[in-house]
Design a protein around this motif. Structure first.
Motif, PDB file in Angstrom:
ATOM      1  N   ALA A 106       0.820  -1.216   0.000  1.00  0.00           N
ATOM      2  CA  ALA A 106       0.000   0.000   0.000  1.00  0.00           C
ATOM      3  C   ALA A 106       0.849   1.259   0.000  1.00  0.00           C
ATOM      4  O   ALA A 106       0.515   2.247  -0.671  1.00  0.00           O
ATOM      5  N   GLU A 107       1.979   1.236   0.727  1.00  0.00           N
ATOM      6  CA  GLU A 107       2.804   2.439   0.820  1.00  0.00           C
ATOM      7  C   GLU A 107       3.515   2.772  -0.491  1.00  0.00           C
ATOM      8  O   GLU A 107       4.051   3.866  -0.658  1.00  0.00           O
ATOM      9  N   ARG A 108       3.511   1.821  -1.446  1.00  0.00           N
ATOM     10  CA  ARG A 108       4.155   2.062  -2.737  1.00  0.00           C
ATOM     11  C   ARG A 108       3.120   2.251  -3.850  1.00  0.00           C
ATOM     12  O   ARG A 108       3.466   2.217  -5.035  1.00  0.00           O
ATOM     13  N   PHE A 109       1.875   2.476  -3.486  1.00  0.00           N
ATOM     14  CA  PHE A 109       0.812   2.572  -4.470  1.00  0.00           C
ATOM     15  C   PHE A 109       1.082   3.697  -5.474  1.00  0.00           C
ATOM     16  O   PHE A 109       0.962   3.497  -6.689  1.00  0.00           O
ATOM     17  N   ALA A 110       1.469   4.861  -4.976  1.00  0.00           N
ATOM     18  CA  ALA A 110       1.754   5.997  -5.873  1.00  0.00           C
ATOM     19  C   ALA A 110       2.955   5.687  -6.755  1.00  0.00           C
ATOM     20  O   ALA A 110       2.978   6.055  -7.944  1.00  0.00           O
ATOM     21  N   ASP A 111       3.968   5.015  -6.209  1.00  0.00           N
ATOM     22  CA  ASP A 111       5.152   4.659  -6.995  1.00  0.00           C
ATOM     23  C   ASP A 111       4.796   3.692  -8.120  1.00  0.00           C
ATOM     24  O   ASP A 111       5.356   3.768  -9.224  1.00  0.00           O
ATOM     25  N   VAL A 112       3.883   2.769  -7.836  1.00  0.00           N
ATOM     26  CA  VAL A 112       3.460   1.800  -8.851  1.00  0.00           C
ATOM     27  C   VAL A 112       2.767   2.523 -10.004  1.00  0.00           C
ATOM     28  O   VAL A 112       3.020   2.231 -11.180  1.00  0.00           O
ATOM     29  N   LYS A 113       1.899   3.454  -9.684  1.00  0.00           N
ATOM     30  CA  LYS A 113       1.219   4.215 -10.738  1.00  0.00           C
ATOM     31  C   LYS A 113       2.224   4.989 -11.591  1.00  0.00           C
ATOM     32  O   LYS A 113       2.121   5.019 -12.827  1.00  0.00           O
ATOM     33  N   GLN A 114       3.209   5.590 -10.941  1.00  0.00           N
ATOM     34  CA  GLN A 114       4.225   6.332 -11.671  1.00  0.00           C
ATOM     35  C   GLN A 114       5.020   5.405 -12.587  1.00  0.00           C
ATOM     36  O   GLN A 114       5.317   5.751 -13.744  1.00  0.00           O
ATOM     37  N   THR A 148      -4.176  -4.008  -3.395  1.00  0.00           N
ATOM     38  CA  THR A 148      -3.733  -3.960  -2.009  1.00  0.00           C
ATOM     39  C   THR A 148      -4.955  -3.930  -1.112  1.00  0.00           C
ATOM     40  O   THR A 148      -5.960  -3.261  -1.406  1.00  0.00           O
ATOM     41  N   ASP A 149      -4.906  -4.700  -0.024  1.00  0.00           N
ATOM     42  CA  ASP A 149      -6.013  -4.734   0.929  1.00  0.00           C
ATOM     43  C   ASP A 149      -6.065  -3.436   1.719  1.00  0.00           C
ATOM     44  O   ASP A 149      -5.036  -2.796   1.959  1.00  0.00           O
ATOM     45  N   LYS A 150      -7.265  -3.076   2.145  1.00  0.00           N
ATOM     46  CA  LYS A 150      -7.410  -1.889   2.978  1.00  0.00           C
ATOM     47  C   LYS A 150      -6.982  -2.146   4.421  1.00  0.00           C
ATOM     48  O   LYS A 150      -6.750  -1.215   5.180  1.00  0.00           O
ATOM     49  N   PRO A 195      -5.929   0.087   9.468  1.00  0.00           N
ATOM     50  CA  PRO A 195      -6.232   0.419   8.068  1.00  0.00           C
ATOM     51  C   PRO A 195      -5.040   1.093   7.408  1.00  0.00           C
ATOM     52  O   PRO A 195      -4.249   1.769   8.069  1.00  0.00           O
ATOM     53  N   VAL A 196      -4.916   0.889   6.115  1.00  0.00           N
ATOM     54  CA  VAL A 196      -3.836   1.539   5.372  1.00  0.00           C
ATOM     55  C   VAL A 196      -4.399   2.768   4.662  1.00  0.00           C
ATOM     56  O   VAL A 196      -5.593   2.865   4.384  1.00  0.00           O
ATOM     57  N   GLU A 197      -3.524   3.726   4.387  1.00  0.00           N
ATOM     58  CA  GLU A 197      -3.942   4.946   3.714  1.00  0.00           C
ATOM     59  C   GLU A 197      -3.865   4.746   2.207  1.00  0.00           C
ATOM     60  O   GLU A 197      -2.816   4.418   1.665  1.00  0.00           O
ATOM     61  N   LEU A 198      -4.996   4.948   1.547  1.00  0.00           N
ATOM     62  CA  LEU A 198      -5.064   4.808   0.096  1.00  0.00           C
ATOM     63  C   LEU A 198      -5.826   5.991  -0.478  1.00  0.00           C
ATOM     64  O   LEU A 198      -6.686   6.570   0.190  1.00  0.00           O
ATOM     65  N   PRO A 199      -5.545   6.367  -1.724  1.00  0.00           N
ATOM     66  CA  PRO A 199      -6.241   7.513  -2.313  1.00  0.00           C
ATOM     67  C   PRO A 199      -7.698   7.192  -2.611  1.00  0.00           C
ATOM     68  O   PRO A 199      -8.090   6.031  -2.726  1.00  0.00           O
ATOM     69  N   ASP A 200      -8.484   8.243  -2.714  1.00  0.00           N
ATOM     70  CA  ASP A 200      -9.866   8.059  -3.132  1.00  0.00           C
ATOM     71  C   ASP A 200      -9.894   7.641  -4.593  1.00  0.00           C
ATOM     72  O   ASP A 200      -9.078   8.091  -5.409  1.00  0.00           O
TER      73      ASP A 200
END
Length: 208
Positions: A106-114, A148-150, A195-200
Motif C-alpha cells: 500500500a505504501e508504494r501505491f503511488a510509486d506503482v502508478k508512476q 492492495t487490501d485496505k 487500516p492503510v492509507e489509500l487515495p480516493d
C-alpha cells in the motif's frame, strides 16, 4: 451440487466434505509470446525474479519460464522466440483467463502508478470496497490487477476473514463487501490490523 440445492450455495471458510483437499497454489502456467517481452514485463516492470528457465518438458521447441510472484508462489510461461506479442484485449469465453491479480504494498501505491506511466502502460484505478486496485494489461493483452487490501489480512486467515465479511455484508444488506465489513470481520475474529492509507478512487468496472 451443494448440500442445500434448494437455496444459495453456502459461503464458508470451512473445508468442504470433498474427496480431495488441496493445500495451496503451487503455480499457474500461461501461454506467453517470446522470452524478451515476457521478462521485460514480469521481471523488469513488476519485479518478479526469473527463478528457473528450462525446456518445456511436453514441447522441447518452447521454453518454460518460472517467475517468483513475491511470496514463493510461482507463475510460469511457455514462450518461443518466434511468437510475437499481441497487446489486443482478449475475447473471453468459458474457461479463459479473465485477469491475474498480484499484491502490491500500500505504501508504494503511488510509486506503482508512476512506474506504469513511465513504462507506457495505461491503467484504471478503482476502490473495490475491501481492497484497492489498479488494472493494466501485459504485452499480450491479458488484464493484470495490482491490488492492495485496505487492512493487513494474515495470509493463513484470509479465507476465514473473507467468509466472515461475507456473512456480515449479507446481514447488513449491502450489495458488495466494503471496508466496514472487513473491519468488523477482523474485530470479530480477534485479528489486530490497522487500516492503510489509500487515495480516493471511483468504484466500477476495470479494464474489459
Amino acid at each position: 451440487m451443494s448440500d442445500d440445492d434448494q437455496g444459495e450455495i453456502p459461503v464458508t471458510a470451512d473445508r468442504p466434505d470433498s474427496p480431495i483437499h488441496v493445500t495451496g497454489t503451487d503455480h499457474m502456467t500461461l501461454i506467453g509470446s517470446n522470452e524478451e517481452d515476457t521478462v521485460e514485463f514480469y521481471r523488469d516492470l513488476l519485479g518478479m525474479p526469473l527463478v528457473l528457465r528450462q525446456p518445456n518438458l511436453d514441447d522441447p521447441d518452447s521454453t518454460h519460464l518460472f517467475f517468483d510472484t513475491g511470496d514463493g508462489r510461482i507463475i510460469t510461461f511457455f514462450v518461443t522466440d518466434d511468437r510475437q506479442s499481441n497487446p489486443q484485449p482478449h475475447r473471453h469465453r468459458a474457461g479463459s483467463v479473465h485477469h491475474l491479480s498480484f499484491s502490491i504494498d500500500a505504501e508504494r501505491f503511488a510509486d506503482v502508478k508512476q512506474a506504469l506511466d513511465e513504462a507506457g502502460h495505461g491503467y484504471n484505478e478503482f476502490d473495490r470496497g475491501i481492497f484497492h486496485s489498479l488494472y493494466t494489461r501485459d504485452h499480450n493483452g491479458l488484464v493484470i490487477e495490482l491490488a492492495t487490501d485496505k487492512y493487513d489480512v494474515p495470509d493463513d486467515r484470509r479465507g476465514e476473514v473473507l467468509a466472515t465479511a461475507q456473512r456480515i455484508r449479507v446481514e447488513d444488506g449491502s450489495d458488495f463487501a466494503e471496508a466496514e465489513h472487513l473491519e468488523a470481520a477482523l474485530d470479530e475474529l480477534g485479528i489486530d490490523s490497522e487500516p492503510v492509507e489509500l487515495p480516493d478512487a471511483p468504484t466500477g468496472a476495470g479494464v474489459e
